[in-house]
Design a protein around this motif. Structure first.
Motif, short mmCIF file in Angstrom:
data_model
loop_
_atom_site.label_atom_id
_atom_site.label_comp_id
_atom_site.label_asym_id
_atom_site.label_seq_id
_atom_site.Cartn_x
_atom_site.Cartn_y
_atom_site.Cartn_z
N PHE A 100 33.89 26.98 26.48
CA PHE A 100 33.76 26.70 27.91
C PHE A 100 32.91 25.45 28.15
O PHE A 100 33.28 24.56 28.93
CB PHE A 100 33.14 27.91 28.60
CG PHE A 100 32.96 27.75 30.08
CD1 PHE A 100 34.04 27.80 30.95
CD2 PHE A 100 31.69 27.56 30.62
CE1 PHE A 100 33.88 27.66 32.32
CE2 PHE A 100 31.51 27.42 31.99
CZ PHE A 100 32.61 27.47 32.84
N TYR A 120 39.03 25.96 34.28
CA TYR A 120 39.08 26.21 32.84
C TYR A 120 40.17 27.23 32.50
O TYR A 120 40.91 27.07 31.52
CB TYR A 120 37.72 26.73 32.37
CG TYR A 120 37.69 27.14 30.91
CD1 TYR A 120 37.59 26.19 29.89
CD2 TYR A 120 37.75 28.48 30.54
CE1 TYR A 120 37.55 26.56 28.56
CE2 TYR A 120 37.71 28.86 29.21
CZ TYR A 120 37.61 27.89 28.23
OH TYR A 120 37.58 28.27 26.90
N THR A 121 40.28 28.25 33.33
CA THR A 121 41.31 29.27 33.12
C THR A 121 42.71 28.66 33.16
O THR A 121 43.56 28.93 32.31
CB THR A 121 41.19 30.39 34.17
OG1 THR A 121 39.89 30.99 34.07
CG2 THR A 121 42.26 31.45 33.97
N ILE A 125 42.90 28.08 29.20
CA ILE A 125 43.37 29.39 28.75
C ILE A 125 44.87 29.56 28.95
O ILE A 125 45.59 29.92 28.02
CB ILE A 125 42.59 30.52 29.48
CG1 ILE A 125 41.12 30.49 29.06
CG2 ILE A 125 43.21 31.88 29.16
CD1 ILE A 125 40.26 31.51 29.74
N SER A 132 44.71 37.62 27.55
CA SER A 132 43.81 38.08 28.61
C SER A 132 42.55 38.69 28.01
O SER A 132 41.48 38.68 28.64
CB SER A 132 44.52 39.11 29.50
OG SER A 132 44.92 40.23 28.75
N TYR A 134 40.98 37.46 25.43
CA TYR A 134 40.09 36.31 25.20
C TYR A 134 39.44 35.90 26.51
O TYR A 134 38.25 35.61 26.57
CB TYR A 134 40.87 35.14 24.61
CG TYR A 134 40.03 33.88 24.46
CD1 TYR A 134 39.22 33.71 23.34
CD2 TYR A 134 40.01 32.90 25.46
CE1 TYR A 134 38.43 32.57 23.22
CE2 TYR A 134 39.22 31.77 25.33
CZ TYR A 134 38.44 31.61 24.21
OH TYR A 134 37.65 30.50 24.09
N GLN A 135 40.24 35.88 27.58
CA GLN A 135 39.71 35.52 28.89
C GLN A 135 38.63 36.50 29.31
O GLN A 135 37.61 36.12 29.90
CB GLN A 135 40.84 35.50 29.92
CG GLN A 135 40.40 35.01 31.31
CD GLN A 135 41.55 34.99 32.30
OE1 GLN A 135 42.72 35.11 31.92
NE2 GLN A 135 41.24 34.84 33.56
N ASN A 136 38.83 37.77 28.99
CA ASN A 136 37.85 38.78 29.35
C ASN A 136 36.55 38.58 28.57
O ASN A 136 35.45 38.73 29.11
CB ASN A 136 38.42 40.17 29.07
CG ASN A 136 37.72 41.25 29.88
OD1 ASN A 136 37.57 41.14 31.08
ND2 ASN A 136 37.28 42.28 29.21
N LEU A 138 35.50 35.74 27.52
CA LEU A 138 34.88 34.57 28.11
C LEU A 138 34.10 34.94 29.37
O LEU A 138 32.97 34.48 29.58
CB LEU A 138 35.94 33.52 28.45
CG LEU A 138 35.38 32.26 29.11
CD1 LEU A 138 34.85 31.32 28.03
CD2 LEU A 138 36.39 31.57 29.96
N VAL A 139 34.70 35.77 30.21
CA VAL A 139 34.03 36.22 31.43
C VAL A 139 32.73 36.94 31.08
O VAL A 139 31.69 36.71 31.71
CB VAL A 139 34.95 37.13 32.27
CG1 VAL A 139 34.18 37.79 33.40
CG2 VAL A 139 36.12 36.31 32.84
N ARG A 161 37.89 38.83 36.69
CA ARG A 161 38.47 39.13 35.39
C ARG A 161 39.99 39.12 35.47
O ARG A 161 40.55 39.33 36.55
CB ARG A 161 38.02 40.52 34.92
CG ARG A 161 36.52 40.63 34.69
CD ARG A 161 36.15 41.99 34.14
NE ARG A 161 34.71 42.08 33.95
CZ ARG A 161 34.08 41.62 32.88
NH1 ARG A 161 34.78 41.04 31.92
NH2 ARG A 161 32.78 41.73 32.76
N PRO A 162 40.67 38.91 34.34
CA PRO A 162 42.13 39.01 34.36
C PRO A 162 42.56 40.45 34.52
O PRO A 162 41.79 41.37 34.20
CB PRO A 162 42.52 38.48 32.96
CG PRO A 162 41.33 38.81 32.11
CD PRO A 162 40.13 38.61 33.01
#
Length: 346
Positions: A100, A120-121, A125, A132, A134-136, A138-139, A161-162
């Motif tokens: 990030f 960024y998302t 991403i 998702s 990975y996105q979580n 990151l969050v 969150r996703p």
């Protein structure tokens, strides 16, 4: 002459900012470069992000966080260590936050906003088709990090969150599990795979077992400081206990229950993965089985045999019952009793 260059994002376009004190010769020189522009608001010149320009201004091919970002990453790691987060969590959060901060290495960490998180998302991403999960992660990393530095611009509660993907756990039949556990003639390999299935262990939980964690008097296995820094116990099958006794006589482990080639050396994750891979090759099972499939299969087979979901939750070490409830969606006990209307047509 003092100058520095860094990667920036200008109107959603990757460019290189060249920053220096006002100097007529440098200004005249930079104007000769193709598509060189002056930013009044930022107070620097910027050029297209090309390999030629990167080499010219000595910018590494692989982007890295800014000096400030590197310093903040180090502080965040130290904070996680002081809070006694696990090594895996520190590594996962550190890598997520590094990605990030690398994306925003052109701006101060303290100027990052909620809109930047969305950017960024979308630009990183989604464009790179990252999961998702990975996105979580990151969050989780962003929220925890920005709580520690108190950024007054970014509103932590507004970082969304996703949507959670509804992915069912992969489960093997009892016949398939039997084939895998019977594939090895090597006693140590057979015991290790059998322990994962018979106790529902995670890979790290098996490798972190010590000889004293096997309580043969009470027929239990003590799993210490696992995920979430929790201890728990799981029942020890009499058949597994017999296998463990034979294994102990043959290998005489000292520090770890399962040791590598050198005494006192912990068995490696890579070697454990290799044991499963060899077993699959011997059984001709073509499914992409992982060690975690054995844990999923243990939970599902318990449920199908009538074990209460609350006990399964405790045996697996789940914090939430919702995590354990997913096994109800892969259990075939009730589904198999449903008669298809197709059968009544003939």
């Amino acid at each position: 002459m003092n100058w520095r260059a860094q990667l920036i994002t200008y109107k959603k376009e990757k460019r290189i900012a060249v920053i220096f004190d006002k100097d007529a010769r440098l200004i005249a020189r930079i104007k000769t470069f193709k598509d060189a522009r002056w930013s009044v608001s930022k107070g620097y010149w910027h050029l297209p992000d090309t390999i030629e320009n990167r080499n010219r201004f000595r910018i590494p091919s692989t982007p890295v966080p800014s000096d400030e970002g590197i310093q903040e990453l180090r502080k965040f790691k130290h904070w996680l260590q002081s809070k006694r987060y696990s090594d895996n969590t520190i590594k996962t959060y550190g890598e997520a936050l590094k990605s990030f901060l690398t994306f925003f290495n052109h701006k101060s960490v303290f100027e990052i906003t909620n809109d930047d998180v969305i950017l960024y998302t979308i630009e990183y991403i989604l464009k790179n088709r990252l999961s998702s999960s990975y996105q979580n992660q990151l969050v989780n990393a962003i929220k925890l990090y920005f709580k520690t530095i108190h950024n007054e611009i970014l509103v932590i509660d507004k970082i969304h969150r996703p949507q959670r993907e509804k992915v069912l756990p992969n489960v093997l039949s009892k016949e398939e599990v039997k084939q895998i556990l019977s594939a090895h003639t090597n006693l140590k390999h057979k015991v290790m795979l059998s322990m994962i299935y018979s106790c529902g262990l995670r890979r790290s939980e098996l490798l972190n077992l010590r000889p004293n964690d096997i309580d043969s008097k009470r027929n239990i296995v003590i799993i210490r400081q696992s995920k979430g820094k929790k201890d728990r116990i799981t029942p020890l099958s009499p058949k597994i206990l017999e296998m463990l006794r034979n294994y102990y006589i043959a290998y005489k482990p000292k520090t770890w229950l399962f040791e590598g080639q050198n005494k006192g050396e912990q068995y490696s994750e890579q070697s454990l993965q290799s044991i499963l891979k060899q077993a699959l090759q011997k059984t001709k099972i073509t499914k992409p089985v992982t060690l975690h499939w054995l844990r999923h299969s243990y939970a599902t087979h318990l449920l199908e045999s009538g074990t209460d979901l609350r006990y399964i939750q405790e045996l697996l070490g789940h914090n939430s019952s919702k995590t354990t409830e997913i096994y109800t969606h892969v259990s075939t006990k009730s589904i198999q009793q449903i008669k298809s209307p197709f059968d009544e047509l003939y």
